[in-house]
Design a protein around this motif. Structure first.
Motif, short mmCIF file in Angstrom:
data_model
loop_
_atom_site.label_atom_id
_atom_site.label_comp_id
_atom_site.label_asym_id
_atom_site.label_seq_id
_atom_site.Cartn_x
_atom_site.Cartn_y
_atom_site.Cartn_z
N LEU A 110 85.20 -31.23 31.38
CA LEU A 110 83.97 -30.74 30.61
C LEU A 110 84.34 -29.99 29.49
O LEU A 110 83.76 -30.11 28.25
CB LEU A 110 83.31 -29.88 31.53
CG LEU A 110 82.51 -30.49 32.67
CD1 LEU A 110 81.70 -29.52 33.47
CD2 LEU A 110 81.79 -31.67 32.28
N MET A 111 85.51 -29.25 29.53
CA MET A 111 86.17 -28.17 28.38
C MET A 111 86.32 -28.94 27.28
O MET A 111 86.16 -28.41 26.22
CB MET A 111 87.04 -27.39 29.08
CG MET A 111 87.35 -25.94 28.85
SD MET A 111 85.86 -25.14 28.22
CE MET A 111 86.35 -24.69 26.57
N ILE A 112 87.18 -30.01 27.34
CA ILE A 112 87.83 -30.72 26.38
C ILE A 112 86.78 -31.79 25.86
O ILE A 112 87.17 -32.33 24.56
CB ILE A 112 89.33 -31.52 26.86
CG1 ILE A 112 89.03 -32.53 27.79
CG2 ILE A 112 90.20 -30.38 27.38
CD1 ILE A 112 90.16 -33.26 27.98
N SER A 113 86.01 -32.17 26.30
CA SER A 113 85.09 -33.26 25.78
C SER A 113 84.54 -33.18 24.38
O SER A 113 84.65 -34.28 23.63
CB SER A 113 83.77 -33.67 26.60
OG SER A 113 84.30 -33.76 28.08
N PRO A 114 84.17 -32.05 23.96
CA PRO A 114 83.67 -31.93 22.37
C PRO A 114 84.57 -32.30 21.59
O PRO A 114 84.24 -32.79 20.53
CB PRO A 114 83.49 -30.41 22.29
CG PRO A 114 82.96 -29.93 23.51
CD PRO A 114 84.01 -30.93 24.46
N PHE A 115 85.96 -32.14 21.96
CA PHE A 115 86.86 -32.83 20.81
C PHE A 115 86.91 -34.23 20.57
O PHE A 115 87.24 -34.79 19.57
CB PHE A 115 88.48 -32.39 21.37
CG PHE A 115 89.44 -32.77 20.62
CD1 PHE A 115 89.61 -32.08 19.20
CD2 PHE A 115 90.56 -33.54 20.66
CE1 PHE A 115 90.56 -32.14 18.25
CE2 PHE A 115 91.57 -33.94 19.75
CZ PHE A 115 91.46 -33.24 18.43
N PHE A 116 86.67 -34.99 21.48
CA PHE A 116 86.36 -36.45 21.27
C PHE A 116 85.10 -36.85 20.88
O PHE A 116 84.98 -38.25 20.90
CB PHE A 116 86.70 -37.26 22.82
CG PHE A 116 88.08 -36.72 23.27
CD1 PHE A 116 89.17 -36.97 22.57
CD2 PHE A 116 88.13 -35.93 24.46
CE1 PHE A 116 90.37 -36.52 23.29
CE2 PHE A 116 88.98 -35.54 24.99
CZ PHE A 116 90.37 -35.74 24.35
N VAL A 117 84.12 -36.00 20.70
CA VAL A 117 82.95 -36.53 19.79
C VAL A 117 83.14 -36.58 18.42
O VAL A 117 83.73 -35.66 17.73
CB VAL A 117 81.78 -35.30 20.12
CG1 VAL A 117 80.46 -35.61 19.46
CG2 VAL A 117 81.69 -35.23 21.76
N TRP A 167 83.17 -25.20 18.04
CA TRP A 167 82.85 -25.93 19.23
C TRP A 167 83.62 -27.26 19.19
O TRP A 167 84.10 -27.50 20.35
CB TRP A 167 81.31 -26.15 19.41
CG TRP A 167 80.86 -26.88 20.48
CD1 TRP A 167 80.82 -26.54 21.78
CD2 TRP A 167 80.56 -28.48 20.47
NE1 TRP A 167 80.44 -27.58 22.74
CE2 TRP A 167 80.16 -28.69 21.80
CE3 TRP A 167 80.42 -29.52 19.37
CZ2 TRP A 167 79.90 -29.99 22.16
CZ3 TRP A 167 79.99 -30.65 19.71
CH2 TRP A 167 79.76 -30.93 21.28
N PRO A 171 88.26 -27.01 22.04
CA PRO A 171 88.93 -27.91 23.26
C PRO A 171 90.30 -28.23 22.82
O PRO A 171 91.42 -28.24 23.70
CB PRO A 171 88.05 -29.28 23.36
CG PRO A 171 86.88 -28.82 22.72
CD PRO A 171 86.98 -27.61 21.66
#
Lengths: 293, 271
Positions: A110-117, A167, A171
């Protein structure tokens, strides 16, 4: 030693390495030389009659632009603010996540997800779904609590951009710092605890110094990436209101692709390149001195 | 660490993780709402989910074309990168010479050139070569900007492979080609796979060049999503559906390759 020399003599490595080196050499030198060249030319796509050597006029024009100082400040503030926020939060979060609590794996995902957006999606989530002054979630929450609604992008444009970019990049910092922390020798921690070091002491005197290398890598990588922040601004504020969120990339985009002033945009490009290298060199030196014990 | 402290740390960590993930979750919810529900105030948490938006973006917005561009660009740029980077990394890891270190550091230094510094020449070159708004331009640019990361990442993987195995197979009479194909490749395949995955992730999410060099024909998903920024407040649900589809595969890739990703993005300095 001799065996290595023997192998090296039998296998010619130049043909294997040459394509990479050649491609990167061209990729680096041709555009760099062109930017430099154009920055001394009079060149506007809308006015083909305008040609010739401009001397330092492009630079003079750019440096005399009353907006330039604030654009440079905005560029640097954006880089530094995001860097400080992501690394300091990342260090603390890495220490918390390193404790091995239940469900750590899922929480980390959950923590690292924003990096892949992708950046344009991140920017639009925040712009529309969260920060929109009428229909956004934040406005809805504030209204239902009886607080006045905030129009984020007009009242706090730069802060809004900083929030979005932080944000996205937290991550990245978190993941790298956590990985660095996990390579810390368990025996060293055990020894420190036996000597009576508490959680706080372990954090400041063992964990943070252990992350020093990772932190300097982060500083370098983030400098490069954050100096080119573009999509988030393009999608949300388009540099405004006024020039409140215009950084160097956005200025260059405006000069080159909206005003078609190739000479002026190139001069700004040269300044961006210089800024990137000065900033990275300075920051890395500072970090190295502070942390490489 | 004592039990209470672990639980406390766990509680804080979970809270932060959930808050951090919330924007993505909120977008997922919005994609399942109707357009009216998506902009409703106060914000709607409980509603009757619909998949209509997902149908609409394919039917009305031509989503498939943009997705195709993203896939084509990411895959081709990655293959090209591997084709060039694997031999170089192989040579430098197994047959290091006097200049290997310098070459690697120089490759790293090419990342110090911010993209925006060369926007003008790249734009003009693309225009003059007739490559504006083509997938070719983005493939070439993505390939070149990921090449240093690729070489470094592969180099760190290759370096960990025992060298003796090559000597052994050579002594057994295998030539260089056979050694690479039958001995080395199976050993380094996981490293190559992670490098490819990282490259695909970076290409897929690349926005700077996509926004500046493409219009309609070659626009990948990053640029397509940006086109939603113009009409204020319109089509939030549809935008969310398009966004969810655009990020889903890469999220999955990212989750799988967390660890290798760190190695690649820090040029092997952290692993």
């Amino acid at each position: 030693m001799q065996r290595d020399g023997h192998s090296a003599a039998r296998v010619r490595t130049i043909p294997l390495i040459a394509p990479s080196v050649g491609a990167l050499l061209v990729w680096m030198i041709v555009p760099l030389a062109m930017t430099l060249w154009f920055s001394f030319r009079r060149y506007n796509l809308l006015n083909p009659m305008l040609t010739g050597f401009a001397g330092i006029n492009n630079y003079r024009f750019l440096l005399r632009d009353p907006a330039l100082p604030s654009i440079l400040v905005i560029t640097v503030v954006l880089v530094l603010a995001v860097m400080v926020l992501t690394i300091s939060l990342g260090v603390v979060l890495a220490a918390i996540f390193n404790t091995g609590f239940p469900g750590q794996g899922i929480a980390r995902v959950l923590m690292i997800s924003p990096f892949f957006v992708m950046p344009t999606v991140s920017a639009l989530i925040w712009k529309n779904l969260l920060m929109h002054p009428v229909n956004g979630l934040f406005a809805g929450v504030l209204r239902s609590l009886g607080f006045p609604v905030i129009d984020w992008f007009s009242s706090f444009p730069l802060i809004s951009i900083i929030i979005i970019v932080t944000w996205e990049w937290l991550p990245f910092a978190f993941l790298i710092l956590l990985t660095a922390l996990q390579s810390l020798d368990e025996e060293q921690l055990e020894a420190a605890r036996l000597d009576g070091a508490g959680t706080i002491a372990v954090f400041f005197f063992i964990q943070v110094p252990h992350m020093a290398r990772a932190i300097s890598v982060l500083v370098m990588m983030e400098t490069i990436f954050l100096l080119s922040i573009f999509a988030e601004i393009y999608v949300t504020t388009a540099g405004g209101p006024g020039i409140a969120t215009t950084n160097l990339p956005f200025l260059i985009y405006q000069r080159a692709l909206l005003a078609f002033n190739i000479g002026g945009a190139s001069a700004a490009g040269v300044i961006a390149i210089i800024l990137a290298n000065v900033l990275a060199a300075l920051l890395i030196r500072t970090v190295a001195r502070r942390l490489d014990v | 660490m004592s039990g209470v402290k672990t639980w406390l740390a766990g509680g804080v960590a979970w809270l932060i993780a959930i808050v951090n993930f919330f924007p993505i979750f909120w977008m997922l919810l919005a994609s399942l709402k109707t357009e009216v529900e998506a902009v409703q105030t106060p914000p709607l948490f409980i509603f009757h989910p619909t998949l209509a938006n997902y149908r609409d973006i394919f039917a009305l917005q031509g989503y498939a074309g943009y997705a195709f561009n993203s896939i084509a660009i990411s895959v081709l740029a990655t293959l090209l990168m591997l084709l060039v980077a694997v031999p170089a990394a192989f040579a430098m890891a197994f047959y290091p010479g006097r200049y290997t270190r310098d070459i690697l550091l120089w490759m790293l230094s090419t990342k110090m050139l911010p993209a925006v510094g060369v926007l003008v020449p790249i734009y003009l070159l693309s225009r003059d070569l007739g490559l504006l708004d083509t997938r070719t331009a983005l493939v070439i640019i993505d390939f070149l900007s990921n090449l240093p990361i690729g070489v470094w990442m592969l180099f760190t993987f290759f370096r960990e492979t025992p060298k003796d195995i090559i000597e052994a197979s050579r002594i057994d009479g295998a030539n260089v080609g056979q050694t690479i194909l039958y001995v080395l490749l199976p050993l380094v395949a996981p490293g190559i796979a992670s490098t490819a995955l990282l490259s695909v992730i970076l290409c897929w999410n690349e926005a700077f060049w996509s926004l500046n060099l493409t219009a309609h024909n070659a626009a990948p998903l990053t640029a397509f999503i940006a086109s939603f920024s113009a009409p204020q407040g319109l089509f939030w649900a549809r935008l969310s559906a398009a966004s969810v589809l655009a990020i889903a595969p890469i999220l999955a890739f990212g989750w799988i390759s967390q660890r290798q990703l760190v190695r690649g993005l820090t040029f092997g300095a952290v692993k």
